[in-house]
Structure formats: C-alpha cells, structure tokens
Design an enzyme around this catalytic site. Structure first.
Site, PDB file in Angstrom:
ATOM      1  N   ARG A   1       0.833  -1.210   0.000  1.00  0.00           N
ATOM      2  CA  ARG A   1       0.000   0.000   0.000  1.00  0.00           C
ATOM      3  C   ARG A   1       0.866   1.259   0.000  1.00  0.00           C
ATOM      4  O   ARG A   1       0.498   2.269  -0.619  1.00  0.00           O
ATOM      5  CB  ARG A   1      -0.949  -0.023   1.201  1.00  0.00           C
ATOM      6  CG  ARG A   1      -2.130  -0.978   0.999  1.00  0.00           C
ATOM      7  CD  ARG A   1      -2.832  -1.305   2.307  1.00  0.00           C
ATOM      8  NE  ARG A   1      -4.051  -2.088   2.100  1.00  0.00           N
ATOM      9  CZ  ARG A   1      -4.101  -3.387   1.867  1.00  0.00           C
ATOM     10  NH1 ARG A   1      -2.956  -4.076   1.788  1.00  0.00           N
ATOM     11  NH2 ARG A   1      -5.250  -4.014   1.698  1.00  0.00           N
TER      12      ARG A   1
ATOM     13  N   GLN B   1      -9.437  -6.985  -1.173  1.00  0.00           N
ATOM     14  CA  GLN B   1      -8.560  -6.303  -2.123  1.00  0.00           C
ATOM     15  C   GLN B   1      -9.334  -5.710  -3.295  1.00  0.00           C
ATOM     16  O   GLN B   1      -8.892  -4.724  -3.894  1.00  0.00           O
ATOM     17  CB  GLN B   1      -7.481  -7.258  -2.624  1.00  0.00           C
ATOM     18  CG  GLN B   1      -6.488  -7.656  -1.541  1.00  0.00           C
ATOM     19  CD  GLN B   1      -5.540  -8.756  -1.985  1.00  0.00           C
ATOM     20  OE1 GLN B   1      -5.542  -9.160  -3.150  1.00  0.00           O
ATOM     21  NE2 GLN B   1      -4.729  -9.246  -1.053  1.00  0.00           N
TER      22      GLN B   1
ATOM     23  N   ASP C   1      -5.415 -15.310   6.436  1.00  0.00           N
ATOM     24  CA  ASP C   1      -4.033 -15.756   6.244  1.00  0.00           C
ATOM     25  C   ASP C   1      -3.535 -16.615   7.403  1.00  0.00           C
ATOM     26  O   ASP C   1      -2.522 -17.300   7.283  1.00  0.00           O
ATOM     27  CB  ASP C   1      -3.106 -14.545   6.070  1.00  0.00           C
ATOM     28  CG  ASP C   1      -3.226 -13.928   4.688  1.00  0.00           C
ATOM     29  OD1 ASP C   1      -3.751 -14.598   3.780  1.00  0.00           O
ATOM     30  OD2 ASP C   1      -2.807 -12.773   4.516  1.00  0.00           O
TER      31      ASP C   1
END
Length: 423
Positions: free
Chosen positions: A25, A163, A304
């Site tokens: 980012r 995302q 994750d």
C-alpha cells in the site's frame, strides 16, 4: 528447495519484519503522489519487490537504501510501460495497481506466475467495466489487459476479497468525477482498515456507511507524498508465536504494535484462548508451558492465519473449528483443501468444510508434505516440524516459497535453534 525439519527446542529473540500489506500500500500511495515519498523499514520480499518494480515501470523514480525506499511518484498519470507488467506472485500488488491502470487512456497488460494466474480477478475487472474500462481476459484472471480511462461513477463489487474494494478505494479518488461503490457483504474488513489508514495519511478522503457496504468518493483528489515507517507484520509474527507455543523455552517477539489496524493481531488472542501462555511486557514473549485445548475460532477477518492455526490445532487436545473463512480458498492455493490434505498425510484427522476446517488434535507424525508453492503453507508445516516426536522428521517440498513474505524465515528460525536442513 526442500526443507527437512526435526524436533527442536527454541529460545531467543526475534524481530518481526515489516508488513507486506502495509508495504505494498505504501508503494501504491507513493506512485500515486507527485512528490517524493519515503518508506522506512519496508518489507523486502518477492511480493513487495514485484510491486516496487511495477511502480518503476509506471514511471516512479526509486532509490533503495538500507532500510529505506525513496519513491518519486507520477500522480494519476502513469507512464505506459510498453510491456506486460509481471506481478510474479503478488496478488495484492496486482489488484491494487490494476486500479491505477484503469485511470489511464492506454492499454496496460498484467500477468504473473502460475500461481497468480489462478487468483480471482473477475469481480474487480467487472467493477471497473461498469464505469467505462475495457477489459480483455479469457477467464477473468491473469493475464488480462485493462484500458481506461474511468472517470468515476457508480459501481458495485464483490466483497469476497477485501482487495477488490481496496483497489477501487485507491484509484477512484483520482478519477475526474465523484464515485459511489456498493457491496452486498464484505469479508476481511481489517484489510480495508489498513487501506483507509494509508489513504488518510496521503490526504485522500473516502466516506463509508456505518456497515462499510456503501462508499462515497469525491473525485479529482491528489495524493500527498508520505514519510512513514512500515509496521511489523502480524501475519509473519504468527509463525514465531505458534513455534514458541509448540517448541519454545522462551521466545521474545519484538516490534509489534497492537494499535495497528492489522486483523491478524487477533491470532494472539486466539492462541491464548487455546491455552497458550503469552507474557506481555515491554516486549512480548511466549513458551510451551501451556496446555493446548481445542476451541472454535472465527477466521473471517484473519484468513491468512488458517494454515498456522490448523497446525496449532493439530497439537491441541480435542477438536478445533476454524470457521467462517471461505475466502481462504481464494489465496495462493485453496488453503482449506490443501491443509486438510497435507495434515491427513501426517496423521491428523481433519474434516473439510465449505468455509473452514475441523481439526482433531493428536497423532502428528513425520513424513513428506507439499507446500504447493504457498509461503504460508510451507512456513506452517516448518513450525509443526519443530514439535515432532523424537527421531522423526518432516520434509516440506519447495519451501523456498517462504521468501514471498518472509525472506529470512529459515535464517531467523535457525537462530532460535530450529533443526532445519535445506535439501
């Protein structure tokens, strides 16, 4: 490279490297700004370097110094790279940078490695098509090309991957006109929180509804250059954390900021719920003195973490439900299916659910397992190998994929005493 792991006794201190999510980012914000941004303590991994190299192709001037990147951006006008932009294995970079590509009045083609070509892109590409982009793709995945410019307007996007929304949030403030985005649902909300943190720092305004399902975005904004330090990565910290719980005399984990918006900081509470002892002082430390027990965990905000928590559950008493995480099937691999298959190879009883796993603890033994080129699968099984019964060994195929997010994984764990042998 295959990795052989034997039972180990771990002790020492480990400094957690910078966040992959934050670093990528930072690159996007720096590229979109017109002045020079300074990114301090960036994670230098395969994924982040893929994003940085793409920024260079788009015209950013980059100077890399030890522990620091200087990036002079190009604002809303990218340079035509005149070649396919290879994002390698970086799904985050692919999705976020394709948003900036949609603003351009020329065609940009993206591609990546074999794994990246399996990553879902259609929902994001369709969201840009609704506001004027032209897309060429055979199956809604890489390789694809995108031609703009989008100038703003009303669109909607699937919330299965955060995302997709983040890409729109980074790009549409640079469009000529105002925009609105709608979603029916949103998974992985903390990752959108990271996006908002960077937009705010760059002076960009977006306004969400209370449930984050409707967004108003003023157009014709500009990004200001930044000077920021990348926070430590809680996704990475999960590996020494669980290693300490399974095999640690005492492991100190440094650099963590629990005020950061990363969702994976919840993993520390999850392992405490399972019975782990975490000592929170000036620095955080953990050991294997706790008695692990199965429980139920909602991983919707922490997809994750599924591989490493599945490993922890394999050593706990009873069964553990890792649920509400269907998006784990859409990562570098179908992590739900892969963990079920590979844990079964080493003696663990696993039930595969549509949106998660039920792991029955006990009976973990040695043997060969596949990583499928997924960094989090490889590192999770490497951690598991440190808690094997005496005399057994675990062989993890293609473990070099750890460099995608944690280039120093093997070196750092050897320094703690892990019995790792590279084959």
């Amino acid at each position: 490279m295959d990795l052989k792991v034997r039972r180990s006794s771990l002790e020492g201190s480990i400094a957690v490297s910078g966040s992959k999510s934050h670093t990528i980012r930072a690159v996007v914000c720096a590229l979109a700004a017109e002045g020079e941004s300074i990114v301090r303590a960036p994670l230098e991994s395969a994924d982040t370097l893929a994003a940085l190299n793409a920024a260079k192709l788009f015209g950013a001037q980059v100077v890399s110094e030890p522990g620091l990147w200087r990036i002079k951006g190009v604002g809303a006008k990218l340079r035509d790279p005149a070649m396919t932009v290879d994002m390698m294995n970086s799904g985050t970079g692919l999705r976020l940078l394709s948003g900036l590509a949609a603003l351009q009045d020329f065609t940009i083609k993206f591609d990546g490695d074999e794994s990246l070509r399996t990553r879902k892109m259609a929902p994001l590409l369709e969201a840009f098509e609704k506001i004027g982009a032209k897309i060429t793709s055979t199956d809604g995945k890489a390789p694809f090309s995108i031609t703009g410019p989008v100038s703003g307007g009303n669109t909607s996007v699937d919330g299965t991957s955060s995302q997709f929304l983040s890409s729109l949030l980074f790009s549409l403030p640079l469009a000529e006109h105002d925009s609105e985005i709608s979603l029916e649902f949103l998974l992985e909300q903390p990752y959108v929180g990271i996006t908002l943190d960077w937009l705010k720092a760059a002076g960009v305004t977006v306004t969400p509804s209370d449930d984050w399902l409707n967004w108003k975005i003023p157009g014709n904004q500009k990004y200001r250059a930044l000077d920021r330090t990348i926070p430590a990565d809680f996704s990475t910290a999960a590996f020494p954390l669980v290693a300490g719980v399974l095999s640690g005399k005492n492991i100190e984990i440094r650099n963590l900021d629990f005020n950061d918006p990363q969702g994976d900081k919840a993993v520390f509470s999850f392992v405490e719920k399972m019975g782990a002892n975490i000592m929170r002082g000036a620095e955080l430390s953990v050991n294997n003195s706790g008695v692990l027990r199965g429980t139920e965990l909602d991983l919707n905000s922490t997809p994750d973490a599924l591989p490493i928590l599945a490993v922890l559950a394999a050593f706990a008493d009873g069964k553990t439900l890792l649920g509400n995480v269907p998006q784990a099937r859409l990562k570098e691999t179908d992590r739900i299916a892969v963990m079920a298959k590979e844990l079964a190879k080493v003696g663990v009883a696993v039930e595969e659910l549509e949106d998660g796993l039920i792991v029955h603890g006990g009976n973990f033994h040695g043997g060969p397992v596949e990583s499928y080129g997924d960094h989090r699968i490889a590192m999770a099984f490497a951690v598991a190998g440190t808690a094997l019964p005496p005399g057994e060994e675990l062989i993890i195929r293609n473990a070099e994929c750890a460099k995608v997010s944690y280039p120093d994984f093997i070196k750092d764990f050897k320094a703690l005493g892990a019995d790792f042998s590279e084959l």
